[in-house]
Design an enzyme around this catalytic site. Structure first.
Site, PDB file in Angstrom:
ATOM      1  N   ASP A   1       0.867  -1.170   0.000  1.00 35.42           N
ATOM      2  CA  ASP A   1       0.000   0.000   0.000  1.00 35.42           C
ATOM      3  C   ASP A   1       0.913   1.232   0.000  1.00 35.42           C
ATOM      4  O   ASP A   1       2.141   1.126   0.128  1.00 35.42           O
ATOM      5  CB  ASP A   1      -0.978  -0.017   1.190  1.00 35.42           C
ATOM      6  CG  ASP A   1      -2.205   0.868   0.916  1.00 35.42           C
ATOM      7  OD1 ASP A   1      -2.180   1.654  -0.050  1.00 35.42           O
ATOM      8  OD2 ASP A   1      -3.191   0.781   1.672  1.00 35.42           O
TER       9      ASP A   1
HETATM   10  C1  BGC Z   1      -5.107   3.236   0.323  1.00 36.47           C
HETATM   11  C2  BGC Z   1      -5.340   2.194  -0.756  1.00 36.47           C
HETATM   12  C3  BGC Z   1      -5.218   2.808  -2.120  1.00 36.47           C
HETATM   13  C4  BGC Z   1      -3.869   3.484  -2.240  1.00 36.47           C
HETATM   14  C5  BGC Z   1      -3.591   4.078  -3.605  1.00 36.47           C
HETATM   15  C6  BGC Z   1      -3.888   4.081   0.065  1.00 36.47           C
HETATM   16  O1  BGC Z   1      -3.837   5.171   0.904  1.00 36.47           O
HETATM   17  O2  BGC Z   1      -5.018   2.592   1.577  1.00 36.47           O
HETATM   18  O3  BGC Z   1      -6.609   1.597  -0.570  1.00 36.47           O
HETATM   19  O4  BGC Z   1      -5.381   1.824  -3.107  1.00 36.47           O
HETATM   20  O5  BGC Z   1      -3.790   4.506  -1.265  1.00 36.47           O
HETATM   21  O6  BGC Z   1      -4.356   5.185  -3.843  1.00 36.47           O
END
Ligand code: BGC
Length: 747
Positions: free
Chosen positions: A261
């Site tokens: 993530d």
């Molecule tokens: C979130 C994810 C997301 C990623 C990319 C993160 O802050 O937890 O769910 O896919 O950002 O945008």
């Protein structure tokens, strides 16, 4: 992993630096050039062949330009793939994940995912960061909005439906995109309900509640998985080899790509797992193939591959060769993913031949149907459906809302696509309602500011509250019926939007109180991103409709339901707390030795300061405009060998005068086991449409193995066991109002 000749050919020619570059996943950010026409850091990375994939591009033209730049910068001409957060729709925003879950309609959920995939593919995207399949039982946690609710069985069915919707016949299908199951795992079980907080839970809970949707998504063919920010039982997920390499890859035979993530690899440092180099080695070793945003793989891996890592203070040592082997494996996975997408044959696959976006009006129709199916009717004392000629006073801060209807994580959605409730009521009833603001969404200016972080969706009426209320009451007095549109703003829920007290904000409670005092018929419609503690709302209202944030056509779906153009059929995918202090909350709670008898009793499980008469809306609950009667369930056999299946039949009859869409739910409990088991557990459900007066007999087939459960002194030592003996089966319209039959599997 399947071997691809094109991947083998590339791997044999690539330098280690080129392999490291493939593991880097960067945001599109400001693009290729700054306002002053200087190259951005992304362009520099592309020119140096240091990017494997990009997420967050906003157009086909951007995708194409970035692909061209990447191909120029890569000695071997290795293309990028492109990803985006497509959580509940892309350009066409559908109801939130939690709302769609309340439809219990897998066909519809799959159709929404397929439509979103088609819109995403039309913009050159190859992968979406969805489905979000985090089971949660905590209404405080803001990301409850995105997910499938509290139940692992329902969540697993949704994981399958969405994976199939996104991927179609499989990764690489034109007009579809690769799915990415997230967030692996137990992200929905933060200890405090606060986003990003760690999870401490029994291994049994992990295995039985939080992991099954991932198993189901993998089985349905999901091509990738995103790792969660949190630690699970002390080990942060970005370093969690036992769960990623162990449970996911070895246990589920998952051969796809694992991505971090956003800066998740770097965050291992803040988790206290060592310096950046140590954390990079840990993440790679745990099985995290791509490093999103942080660039720590890029920064640390060259030296690690040269010198190895010797960190006796944290008990970690890797030779350079060991780390190189890990990089090779992850790089191979990235390239295989690209090969499956067709990108190694044609670097512009899905880009120059991007299919046309599907017709927007088709999406709107689907979104409206999904909104109808997602809203849950909680109470109706005969007020609904309203006659179209009724003079309506539409009151509340969501009466004319657009952006707030989109809900959280609608990155490509547009507020102007939303038809407001005021417009929808006018269109469906043929009569414009009189409208009043009634109350600010929240009282606190600092909270308003936080809610407006992604643009202003929470405005403030500068007048005195008394004046605003007086206006609302004047408007209400001139009408036959009041519709109050209350709830949460879009950023009340979502990432980093956990709430201490998940209830209707005080300013709006005061509005409802004032309206209820008028004694006029009152329908309350709640637009929210989480299951709000309902408190006295159900008593104050004659009818209560829980509409969540329903997307571009959310209010139109609500208007269809209110005026009877469609039948309410939503069923709660998560229990609504009576009081905010009750969370985490689940219908599947394990019994204590002193069970709650249904009202407060000293020395039995319960809350001293919670009134006994507080209305409760359990998992699975929802009403329609018709009534459905359940006959007594019957079993094909009451005692049978474990090799044989039993059939449970139940007859449901529409005793009302309108069509009914009934979700027949089957729960089970194992009252005599080796450990305490959930009080009841959803094991199956069927949705049927019944004409007025129609009866249908439904049959569920059950095998003994369905009742295996985990015993897990540790993750590695987990075993799934089944005790011969009694199983209780409960069938009914929700998790509470059921009838029971008992079956005994003899051995
Ligand atoms: C979130 C994810 C997301 C990623 C990319 C993160 O802050 O937890 O769910 O896919 O950002 O945008």
């Amino acid at each position: 992993m399947d071997s691809h000749p094109a991947v083998d050919a590339l791997m044999s020619q690539m330098s280690l630096d080129e392999m490291i570059g493939q593991l880097s996943l960067l945001p599109a950010g400001e693009g290729l050039v700054t306002g002053a026409q200087q190259p951005t850091s992304l362009s520099r990375r592309l020119d140096a062949g240091q990017v494997g994939a990009i997420f967050g591009t906003k157009s086909l033209a951007t995708v194409r330009a970035m692909q061209e730049r990447a191909l120029e910068g890569s000695r071997l001409g290795i293309p990028l793939f492109f990803a985006e957060d497509v959580i509940h729709g892309h350009r066409t925003i559908f109801p939130l994940g939690i709302a769609q879950a309340c439809s219990w309609n897998m066909r519809l959920i799959q159709q929404c995912a397929a439509f979103a995939a088609a819109e995403a593919a039309a913009e050159g995207l190859h992968q979406v960061y969805a489905p979000m399949i985090d089971v949660t039982r905590d209404a405080r946690w803001g990301r409850v909005a995105e997910g499938p609710g509290e139940d692992p069985h329902l969540a697993s069915r949704i994981a399958e439906a969405m994976t199939r919707g996104f991927q179609g016949a499989g990764i690489g299908t034109p007009g579809r995109v690769a799915a990415c199951l997230k967030h692996f795992v137990a992200y929905g079980a933060p200890d405090s309900g606060r986003d990003y907080d760690n999870a401490s839970l029994a291994w049994e809970d992990l295995l039985e509640t939080y992991l099954p949707p991932f198993a189901a998504g993998v089985k349905a063919g999901a091509a990738s998985v995103m790792v969660a920010f949190n630690a699970v039982n002390k080990l942060p997920m970005h370093a969690n080899g036992p769960l990623i390499e162990g449970w996911l890859r070895r246990g589920q035979s998952f051969e796809g790509l694992v991505v971090s993530d956003y800066t998740g690899v770097r965050e291992l440092v803040a988790h206290g797992l060592g310096d950046a180099a140590i954390c990079v080695a840990r993440a790679l070793h745990a099985g995290v193939d791509m490093d999103m945003v942080g660039e720590d793989y890029l920064r640390e891996l060259p030296a690690l591959l040269r010198d190895g890592l010797d960190a006796p203070d944290v008990g970690l040592a890797f030779t350079a060769q060991q780390l190189e082997a890990l990089v090779r494996t992850s790089c191979r996975r990235v390239l295989t993913f690209k090969a499956q997408l067709g990108l190694l044959e044609d670097p512009y696959a899905g880009i120059t031949d991007a299919p046309q976006a599907p017709a927007r009006d088709k999406g709107r129709q689907l979104a409206r149907r999904a909104a109808v199916r997602s809203a849950v009717l909680l109470k109706n004392d005969g007020l609904l459906p309203l006659p179209r000629k009724a003079r309506v006073a539409l009151i509340g801060p969501f009466a004319a809302a657009r952006a707030n209807m989109l809900g959280t994580w609608a990155v490509s959605g547009r507020a102007e696509d939303v038809v407001t409730l005021e417009e929808a009521v006018t269109a469906v009833s043929g009569r414009a309602p009189s409208v009043a603001w009634g109350a600010n969404i929240v009282d606190e200016p600092w909270l308003r500011q936080r809610l407006n972080v992604h643009g202003v969706t929470v405005s403030d009426d500068p007048r005195d509250e008394a004046e605003v209320l007086a206006e609302a009451i004047r408007v209400a007095e001139g009408a036959d019926v009041i519709i109050a549109a209350v709830g949460e703003a879009k950023e009340h829920a979502g990432e980093s939007s956990s709430r201490l007290s998940p209830d209707l904000p005080a300013s709006q409670c005061r509005l409802i109180e004032a309206l209820a005092r008028l004694g006029k018929p009152l329908l309350v419609v709640v637009f929210a991103g989480r299951p709000l503690a309902i408190g006295r709302l159900a008593e104050q209202a004659n009818a209560l409709l829980y509409a969540w944030h329903g997307g571009v056509a959310g209010p139109e779906g609500v208007a269809d339901l209110i005026f009877g153009a469609a039948e309410p059929s939503g069923r709660l995918a998560i229990s609504l707390p009576g009081h905010p202090g009750e969370v985490p909350l689940t219908y599947a709670a394990e019994p204590t030795g002193r069970p709650h008898p249904g009202r407060f009793a000293k020395f039995l499980t319960g809350w001293l300061d919670m009134p006994d008469d507080l209305p409760r809306f359990p998992f699975g609950f929802g009403l329609g405009y018709a009534t459905v009667a359940y006959g007594a369930p019957t079993l094909s056999q009451h005692a049978l060998p474990s090799t044989q299946a039993v059939e449970l039949s139940v007859t449901v009859t529409n005793t009302g005068r309108r069509k009914a869409i009934e979700t027949v739910q089957l729960y089970a409990s194992d009252p005599v086991a080796r450990v305490t088991r959930p009080g009841r557990k959803l094991i199956d459900f069927t949705q049927v449409t019944l004409a007025a007066g129609e009866s249908r007999t439904l049959t569920f087939r059950l095998v003994a193995d369905r009742f295996r459960y985990p015993l897990a002194p540790s993750l590695e030592a987990a075993e799934w066991v089944r005790d011969p003996g009694l199983i209780q089966l409960h069938v009914g319209p929700n998790s509470r109002d059921t009838q029971m039959v008992e079956v005994t599997w003899l051995s």
